[in-house]
Design an enzyme around this catalytic site. Structure first.
Site, mmCIF file in Angstrom:
data_model
loop_
_atom_site.group_PDB
_atom_site.id
_atom_site.type_symbol
_atom_site.label_atom_id
_atom_site.label_comp_id
_atom_site.label_asym_id
_atom_site.label_seq_id
_atom_site.Cartn_x
_atom_site.Cartn_y
_atom_site.Cartn_z
ATOM 1 N N PRO A 116 0.782 -1.238 0.000
ATOM 2 C CA PRO A 116 0.000 0.000 0.000
ATOM 3 C C PRO A 116 0.815 1.290 0.000
ATOM 4 C CG PRO A 116 0.098 -0.875 2.207
ATOM 5 C CD PRO A 116 0.798 -1.886 1.338
ATOM 6 N N CYS A 172 8.097 -11.489 4.251
ATOM 7 C CA CYS A 172 7.640 -11.587 5.646
ATOM 8 C C CYS A 172 7.201 -13.028 5.920
ATOM 9 C CB CYS A 172 6.532 -10.590 5.936
ATOM 10 S SG CYS A 172 5.058 -10.779 4.911
ATOM 11 N N ASP A 226 10.054 -6.327 -2.390
ATOM 12 C CA ASP A 226 9.445 -6.856 -1.172
ATOM 13 C C ASP A 226 8.345 -7.807 -1.653
ATOM 14 O OD1 ASP A 226 9.224 -6.715 1.804
ATOM 15 O OD2 ASP A 226 7.182 -6.111 1.299
#
Length: 337
Positions: free
Chosen positions: A127, A273, A219
């Site tokens: 986001p 993550c 990412d």
């Protein structure tokens, strides 16, 4: 007629998942990691494009908010005495002077270390927390260069329409781009600062920018295993090893594409993550196998963060020694993923 009572059911994190963690890190570390599958405190970062750290601290004090400093990042704070909901009601949040963001997600931009004048790609940006952090880092610490202009070129991409809308909204609120751009995806503040928001397939986008960027952040979309919360089944009920394989395939395509968009001598930061070696060590392993021009760089800037060991062997795959020596796995705590 009486209404039948529904028996309450509770789903536990898969034992198979725990078995994999034990294989990666051993039983002692597994038991420590188990204690971190909890809801973490609210953490946030100063948006230095709009305000300085001292200005934000003063406003928080006046509003009665208490917080802890983060030793490895001076612009980050851990909320102590109030809820996230209360923080989001403050004008400093509504005005984009702070951004609520997990501590772990602040790490990849710090490792990337974008500088004024560089060309930078955030390949899977929504986001936009990392994107806005990168934009702030590409200026001086007070949010502007000496002549009042941010410098460089930043491309932020996400291929999902809903996520792209969130990215654009956050870039406007945080003053990375001005509001009311309608359908425009490129904004040039001046000759020294250009921002492109793109909604493209990542591989296709990278094909347009062959050997172009000084720095690339990937990412990667992942299995999100570090975000499990033991009493919230919706955070982990999707998990299975098929999901890991699916994500690993997507990551491999993005990583190879991102590498092609990086100019010789440039730096790419790959982050996830999740714990799965298929999504971490093995991805870099495959990149090293396919390219002779890859150098793994040691991450030295965040020495105070406690580390987990790098996996040395997984499913009969030996991990390259440079990865074992130089990659970073963050040891999760009750504050950080």
């Amino acid at each position: 007629m009486s209404k039948k009572k529904k028996s309450r059911q509770f789903t536990f994190i898969s034992e198979k998942f725990y078995e994999r963690l034990a294989e990666m890190f051993g039983v002692s570390l597994l038991n420590q990691i188990k204690e971190t599958f909890v809801e973490r405190p609210t953490t946030f970062r100063v948006n230095t494009i709009k305000k300085t750290r001292l200005e934000v601290r003063e406003k928080l004090f006046r509003a009665g908010f208490k917080f802890k400093d983060v030793s490895w990042y001076k612009d980050a704070f851990i909320l102590n005495n109030k809820s996230k909901k209360e923080l989001l009601k403050l004008d400093i949040y509504k005005n984009g002077e702070i951004y609520v963001q997990s501590l772990a997600s602040m790490v990849p931009p710090l490792v990337l270390d974008p500088q004024p004048g560089e060309k930078v790609l955030d390949l899977t940006a929504a986001p936009g927390g990392k994107t806005s952090q990168i934009a702030a880092m590409m200026s001086d610490q007070d949010g502007s260069t000496s002549d009042g202009k941010l410098r460089g070129e930043l491309v932020a991409n996400d291929n999902n329409e809903v996520r792209f809308a969130r990215l654009k909204h956050n870039m406007e609120r945080l003053a990375v781009i001005p509001a009311d751009l309608n359908d425009e995806v490129e904004w040039a503040r001046n000759d020294n600062w250009r921002v492109f928001l793109r909604m493209e397939n990542g591989s296709k986008l990278c094909g347009e920018f062959s050997n172009y960027f000084d720095k690339v952040l990937l990412d990667a979309p992942c299995g999100a295993e570090t975000r499990f919360i033991a009493h919230k089944p919706k955070t982990f009920s999707y998990w299975n090893e098929r999901k890991i394989k699916k994500m690993a395939y997507k990551q491999r395509q993005l990583l190879l594409s991102a590498w092609g968009a990086l100019k010789p001598g440039g730096i790419l930061v790959y982050s996830t993550c999740t714990f799965a070696p298929e999504e971490n060590e093995l991805q870099i392993n495959k990149l090293l196998e396919r390219n002779i021009d890859v150098e793994v760089i040691n991450i030295e800037t965040l020495g105070v963060i406690k580390k987990l060991p790098i996996v040395k062997n997984w499913k009969n795959n030996e991990i390259h020694p440079e990865i074992v020596q130089k990659a970073l796995r963050i040891m999760p705590t009750k504050d950080i993923e």
